[in-house]
Design an enzyme around this catalytic site. Sequence first.
Site, PDB file in Angstrom:
ATOM      1  NE  ARG A  22      -3.866  -2.154   2.037  1.00 57.26           N
ATOM      2  CZ  ARG A  22      -3.527  -3.260   2.686  1.00 57.26           C
ATOM      3  NH1 ARG A  22      -2.450  -3.271   3.455  1.00 57.26           N
ATOM      4  NH2 ARG A  22      -4.258  -4.332   2.570  1.00 57.26           N
TER       5      ARG A  22
ATOM      6  CE  LYS B  98      -0.965  14.036 -14.011  1.00 57.98           C
ATOM      7  NZ  LYS B  98      -1.298  14.389 -15.413  1.00 57.98           N
TER       8      LYS B  98
ATOM      9  CD  GLU C  63       7.481  18.253 -22.554  1.00 57.02           C
ATOM     10  OE1 GLU C  63       6.841  19.242 -22.114  1.00 57.02           O
ATOM     11  OE2 GLU C  63       6.929  17.232 -23.005  1.00 57.02           O
TER      12      GLU C  63
ATOM     13  CE  LYS D 200       4.946  18.023 -14.166  1.00 53.59           C
ATOM     14  NZ  LYS D 200       5.092  16.765 -14.888  1.00 53.59           N
TER      15      LYS D 200
ATOM     16  CD  GLU E  24      -3.958  17.310 -15.866  1.00 61.97           C
ATOM     17  OE1 GLU E  24      -3.852  17.249 -17.073  1.00 61.97           O
ATOM     18  OE2 GLU E  24      -3.518  16.462 -15.082  1.00 61.97           O
TER      19      GLU E  24
ATOM     20  NE  ARG F 255      -0.483  18.344 -13.340  1.00 64.15           N
ATOM     21  CZ  ARG F 255      -0.086  17.457 -12.450  1.00 64.15           C
ATOM     22  NH1 ARG F 255      -0.618  17.454 -11.237  1.00 64.15           N
ATOM     23  NH2 ARG F 255       0.820  16.551 -12.728  1.00 64.15           N
TER      24      ARG F 255
ATOM     25  CG  ASN G 111      -2.122  19.685 -20.927  1.00 59.96           C
ATOM     26  OD1 ASN G 111      -1.244  18.868 -20.658  1.00 59.96           O
ATOM     27  ND2 ASN G 111      -3.301  19.689 -20.345  1.00 59.96           N
TER      28      ASN G 111
ATOM     29  CG  HIS H  34       1.677  18.356 -24.243  1.00 54.55           C
ATOM     30  ND1 HIS H  34       2.551  19.419 -24.210  1.00 54.55           N
ATOM     31  CD2 HIS H  34       2.337  17.312 -23.674  1.00 54.55           C
ATOM     32  CE1 HIS H  34       3.676  19.034 -23.632  1.00 54.55           C
ATOM     33  NE2 HIS H  34       3.586  17.756 -23.302  1.00 54.55           N
TER      34      HIS H  34
ATOM     35  CG  HIS I 167      -0.786  14.021 -26.237  1.00 54.94           C
ATOM     36  ND1 HIS I 167      -1.391  14.671 -25.171  1.00 54.94           N
ATOM     37  CD2 HIS I 167       0.390  13.573 -25.767  1.00 54.94           C
ATOM     38  CE1 HIS I 167      -0.589  14.617 -24.122  1.00 54.94           C
ATOM     39  NE2 HIS I 167       0.493  13.963 -24.454  1.00 54.94           N
TER      40      HIS I 167
ATOM     41  CG  HIS J   5       6.118  13.496 -25.159  1.00 50.54           C
ATOM     42  ND1 HIS J   5       4.774  13.575 -25.474  1.00 50.54           N
ATOM     43  CD2 HIS J   5       6.340  14.442 -24.219  1.00 50.54           C
ATOM     44  CE1 HIS J   5       4.217  14.515 -24.736  1.00 50.54           C
ATOM     45  NE2 HIS J   5       5.141  15.057 -23.973  1.00 50.54           N
TER      46      HIS J   5
HETATM   47  N1  LIG Z   1       4.846  11.066 -14.822  1.00 53.36           N
HETATM   48  C1  LIG Z   1       4.781  12.154 -15.553  1.00 53.36           C
HETATM   49  O1  LIG Z   1       4.296  13.201 -15.117  1.00 53.36           O
HETATM   50  C2  LIG Z   1       5.333  12.099 -16.940  1.00 53.36           C
HETATM   51  C3  LIG Z   1       5.513  13.298 -17.661  1.00 53.36           C
HETATM   52  C4  LIG Z   1       6.083  13.218 -18.935  1.00 53.36           C
HETATM   53  C5  LIG Z   1       6.437  11.974 -19.473  1.00 53.36           C
HETATM   54  N2  LIG Z   1       6.241  10.838 -18.750  1.00 53.36           N
HETATM   55  C6  LIG Z   1       6.616   9.514 -19.270  1.00 53.36           C
HETATM   56  O2  LIG Z   1       8.019   9.484 -19.433  1.00 53.36           O
HETATM   57  C7  LIG Z   1       8.348   8.501 -20.418  1.00 53.36           C
HETATM   58  C8  LIG Z   1       9.427   9.056 -21.329  1.00 53.36           C
HETATM   59  O3  LIG Z   1      10.566   9.342 -20.555  1.00 53.36           O
HETATM   60  P1  LIG Z   1      11.984   9.557 -21.251  1.00 53.36           P
HETATM   61  O4  LIG Z   1      11.846  10.484 -22.380  1.00 53.36           O
HETATM   62  O5  LIG Z   1      12.941   9.852 -20.167  1.00 53.36           O
HETATM   63  O6  LIG Z   1      12.252   8.135 -21.948  1.00 53.36           O
HETATM   64  P2  LIG Z   1      13.022   6.811 -21.439  1.00 53.36           P
HETATM   65  O7  LIG Z   1      12.838   6.579 -20.011  1.00 53.36           O
HETATM   66  O8  LIG Z   1      12.601   5.743 -22.381  1.00 53.36           O
HETATM   67  O9  LIG Z   1      14.550   7.162 -21.738  1.00 53.36           O
HETATM   68  C9  LIG Z   1      14.947   7.345 -23.078  1.00 53.36           C
HETATM   69  C10 LIG Z   1      16.142   6.449 -23.424  1.00 53.36           C
HETATM   70  O10 LIG Z   1      17.321   6.989 -22.817  1.00 53.36           O
HETATM   71  C11 LIG Z   1      17.982   5.992 -22.058  1.00 53.36           C
HETATM   72  N3  LIG Z   1      18.676   6.697 -20.989  1.00 53.36           N
HETATM   73  C12 LIG Z   1      18.157   7.173 -19.834  1.00 53.36           C
HETATM   74  N4  LIG Z   1      19.084   7.880 -19.167  1.00 53.36           N
HETATM   75  C13 LIG Z   1      20.210   7.851 -19.914  1.00 53.36           C
HETATM   76  C14 LIG Z   1      21.507   8.411 -19.753  1.00 53.36           C
HETATM   77  N5  LIG Z   1      21.806   9.203 -18.710  1.00 53.36           N
HETATM   78  N6  LIG Z   1      22.426   8.179 -20.724  1.00 53.36           N
HETATM   79  C15 LIG Z   1      22.101   7.431 -21.831  1.00 53.36           C
HETATM   80  N7  LIG Z   1      20.905   6.898 -22.025  1.00 53.36           N
HETATM   81  C16 LIG Z   1      19.958   7.105 -21.085  1.00 53.36           C
HETATM   82  C17 LIG Z   1      16.877   5.072 -21.641  1.00 53.36           C
HETATM   83  O11 LIG Z   1      17.381   3.802 -21.274  1.00 53.36           O
HETATM   84  C18 LIG Z   1      16.026   5.034 -22.901  1.00 53.36           C
HETATM   85  O12 LIG Z   1      16.570   4.153 -23.840  1.00 53.36           O
HETATM   86  C19 LIG Z   1       7.062   8.174 -21.151  1.00 53.36           C
HETATM   87  O13 LIG Z   1       6.628   6.887 -20.786  1.00 53.36           O
HETATM   88  C20 LIG Z   1       6.069   9.231 -20.641  1.00 53.36           C
HETATM   89  O14 LIG Z   1       4.752   8.757 -20.595  1.00 53.36           O
HETATM   90  C21 LIG Z   1       5.687  10.887 -17.500  1.00 53.36           C
HETATM   91 ZN   LIG Z   2       5.110  16.591 -22.529  1.00 52.39          ZN
END
Ligand SMILES: NC(=O)c1ccc[n+]([C@@H]2O[C@H](COP(=O)([O-])OP(=O)(O)OC[C@H]3O[C@@H](n4cnc5c(N)ncnc54)[C@H](O)[C@@H]3O)[C@@H](O)[C@H]2O)c1
Ligand SMILES: [Zn+2]
Length: 338
Positions: A96, A118, A160, A202, A212, A216, A220, A223, A227, A240
Site C-alpha cells: 500500500r 504522477k 519541454e 512545473k 488539473e 496545470r 499542455n 500537447h 499527442h 514525445h
Molecule cells: N509522470 C509524468 O508526469 C510524466 C511526464 C512526462 C512523461 N512521462 C513519461 O516518461 C516517459 C518518457 O521518458 P523519457 O523520455 O525519459 O524516456 P526513457 O525513459 O525511455 O529514456 C529514453 C532512453 O534513454 C535511455 N537513458 C536514460 N538515461 C540515460 C543516460 N543518462 N544516458 C544514456 N541513455 C539514457 C533510456 O534507457 C532510454 O533508452 C514516457 O513513458 C512518458 O509517458 C511521464
Molecule cells: Zn510533454
Amino acid sequence: MSVRLASLLDEIAVPKRRLIVSNGLVWRLHEGAFSGLASDDPILIADGERFKNLQTVARIYEGLIRASADRSSALIAIGGGIVGDVAGFAAATYLRGIPVIQVPTTLLAQVDSAIGGKVGVNHALGKNLIGAFHPPALVAIDPDLLTTLPRREFRAGLYEVVKYGVIASRTLFDTVSARLAALFARDSATLLPVIAESCGIKASFVEQDERETGLRRHLNFGHTVGHALEAVTRYRRFRHGEAVAYGMLIAADIARTRGTLPEIDYAALSGLIAQMGPLPAVTDLSIAQVLEAAGRDKKVIAGRLHFVLPGAIGTCEVVNDVTPDEIAASLRGLGLKA
Ligand SMILES: NC(=O)c1ccc[n+]([C@@H]2O[C@H](COP(=O)([O-])OP(=O)(O)OC[C@H]3O[C@@H](n4cnc5c(N)ncnc54)[C@H](O)[C@@H]3O)[C@@H](O)[C@H]2O)c1
Ligand SMILES: [Zn+2]
C-alpha cells in the site's frame, strides 16, 4: 553523487533499507555514481515504452518480495521517465505504498516526469491508463548524468524546457536561445539553472492545481496536436518532445493568425525550434487523421477542445473556441496532406 545522495536521504529520514530500480543501459553507464547506496543488487527492468506495463511492475514486486522489502524500505528509481513512472507505480502500490526517491537521468525526466507525483504504466488499449499520485520523498537531479544521453533524447527534453519558457518565463526562453551550444555540450553550469527553473515552473503549476483543473492545463501547451501526431504515427515516429515541438508551432501559428500573439514572438519560437535541429517529417500525414486524433484527446471537455495559446513568450491562456478549421489551416502550413 552517491555520497551526497546517501546523506540527503539520511537527512530527510528515508528508511535505511533502500532498493534501486533501474534499467540495464542506465545502470551500465552510471553504476559508479551510485556505489554503496544500496546493499542489494539493483532490480533492472527492460528498456523501452513497450515494457512500461503491469508485467514489468510485477517483476519489480517480485524483486522487492525476494529482497524481503518491508514497510520500512524505500525504492530509488534511477533512469528516464519510464523507469520513474514504472518504479514509482510499484512503490505506490507495494504494501500500500513505500517511499520512492526519483533520480532522473534523461533531461525529460529531470524537468518533467520526475516532478509532480504522477506515476503509472500503459495498458494494451492506451497510454498511461493505469496510475497513481505518489509524490517522491526526494528528487535528486545531477546534470552530469546527461553527458551520456544521445543528442536526440536530449533535444526531446529540451523542447519541454522551451515549453516552460513560452508559458511562464521569457528569461528561461532567452537563456535557452542564447546558450543552445553550451546546453547541447551538456555544460553543467549552464544546464543546472535551466533545469532548476524548469522544475520550479512545473512544481508551482502542479502545486497550485493538484487535480488539473485550471493552471496545470498551461503545461499542455503544444500537447493537443503533439499527442495527436504521436497517436497517428502509433508512437513510433516521434520522441514525445518532438511531437510537442510541432504542437507548439501549431498553437503559436493559430495565435498569431488570430492576432493574439505578436509576429515577433512567433518568429522567436519557430526560429529557436529550427535552430535546435531537425524534426521527423510530417508531410505524409493527413490533416483529417490528425484532427480526428485531437478530437479523441482527454483535453476535450463537454465536446470542446481546450487549447493553450501563447499570448507572448512568457504568458499563455486556455481557450475553448479553437475550430477544426483553424487547426487544419495551421497543419496545412506545416505541409500535411489534405
Ligand atoms: N509522470 C509524468 O508526469 C510524466 C511526464 C512526462 C512523461 N512521462 C513519461 O516518461 C516517459 C518518457 O521518458 P523519457 O523520455 O525519459 O524516456 P526513457 O525513459 O525511455 O529514456 C529514453 C532512453 O534513454 C535511455 N537513458 C536514460 N538515461 C540515460 C543516460 N543518462 N544516458 C544514456 N541513455 C539514457 C533510456 O534507457 C532510454 O533508452 C514516457 O513513458 C512518458 O509517458 C511521464
Ligand atoms: Zn510533454
